[in-house]
Scaffold this active site. Sequence first.
Site, PDB file in Angstrom:
ATOM      1  N   SER A  47       0.825  -1.208   0.000  1.00 28.14           N
ATOM      2  CA  SER A  47       0.000   0.000   0.000  1.00 28.14           C
ATOM      3  C   SER A  47       0.859   1.258   0.000  1.00 28.14           C
ATOM      4  O   SER A  47       0.514   2.257  -0.644  1.00 28.14           O
ATOM      5  CB  SER A  47      -0.945   0.000   1.210  1.00 28.14           C
ATOM      6  OG  SER A  47      -1.892  -1.051   1.103  1.00 28.14           O
ATOM      7  N   GLU A 171      -7.131  -4.437  -2.569  1.00 28.13           N
ATOM      8  CA  GLU A 171      -8.004  -5.518  -2.105  1.00 28.13           C
ATOM      9  C   GLU A 171      -9.476  -5.214  -2.448  1.00 28.13           C
ATOM     10  O   GLU A 171     -10.346  -5.179  -1.571  1.00 28.13           O
ATOM     11  CB  GLU A 171      -7.849  -5.726  -0.589  1.00 28.13           C
ATOM     12  CG  GLU A 171      -6.458  -6.127  -0.149  1.00 28.13           C
ATOM     13  CD  GLU A 171      -6.143  -7.592  -0.411  1.00 28.13           C
ATOM     14  OE1 GLU A 171      -7.012  -8.323  -0.933  1.00 28.13           O
ATOM     15  OE2 GLU A 171      -5.018  -8.015  -0.100  1.00 28.13           O
TER      16      GLU A 171
END
Length: 284
Positions: A47, A171
């Site tokens: 991330s 995700e």
Amino acid sequence: MEITFEHVTHSYDANSPMANLGLDDVSLKIDDKKFTAIVGQTGSGKSTLVRHINALLKPTSGKLTVGDRVITSETNNKNLKPLRKKVGMVFQFPESQLFEETVEKDIMFGPMNFGFSESDAKDAAHEMIELVGLSKDYLQKSPFDLSGGQMRRVAIAGVLASNPETIILDEPTAGLDPVGRHEIMDLFKNLQSKGRTIILITHNMDDVANYADEMAVMSQGKLVASGLPSDVFNNQDLLKNDLLTLPQSAQFAQSLAQKYFQFNKLPITIDELSAEIKQQVNGD
């Protein structure tokens, strides 16, 4: 839109005793109009990596180039709107960001923030609601009256409505059932076929095997491997060091190899596995 990281390091709390590296000397090229998966264990830097692409985070050292825009530690926050219009981000559980009174207004919010006229934003909302698999009947409903899967589609439509060239997915299928997951992944693969660059963060190795053209593996802030999924999933060093898990088809192929079959290279999709088994059974 090609994206290139050149020796990018990012340190959280860089000037304090609590400083820690989120990225450690990462060099990576993400090809234009490709579907690239970024994988790694929780805390590996996935991330942190993608949040540099639209300058939500900036390098402590090194630089990255996003299309014709260079981002360094010196990049200020002025004039970032053009970059962020080109790079849309779908965060995990994006439905949690819905807030308007109607679905239409929620989808229109992003485009209007980027300077679309109200009329153009409304046209985009009407187009995107159908693109994500919902009818225009939903536009005047409250997003909070929808199911979880429907809310996620609305949130995705809101990102797509600004027509980004690159779409980052963190995700995006978390919490969805298998049918919903496949529908969402098929949607993004279709967008890639129409010229978008797709970047997927995921723990689901089957999605990587079935959808990604390229993949990168992160560990402790470092890039430890990148390349074609078929090559990366056959990297024995990654598997031995528990830096990567295999898709289900490759796991099944491993079990078959202990008993009946021989594979020069582990098949990573069901179609590849079926073709290998058929070839060996028939002796072709």
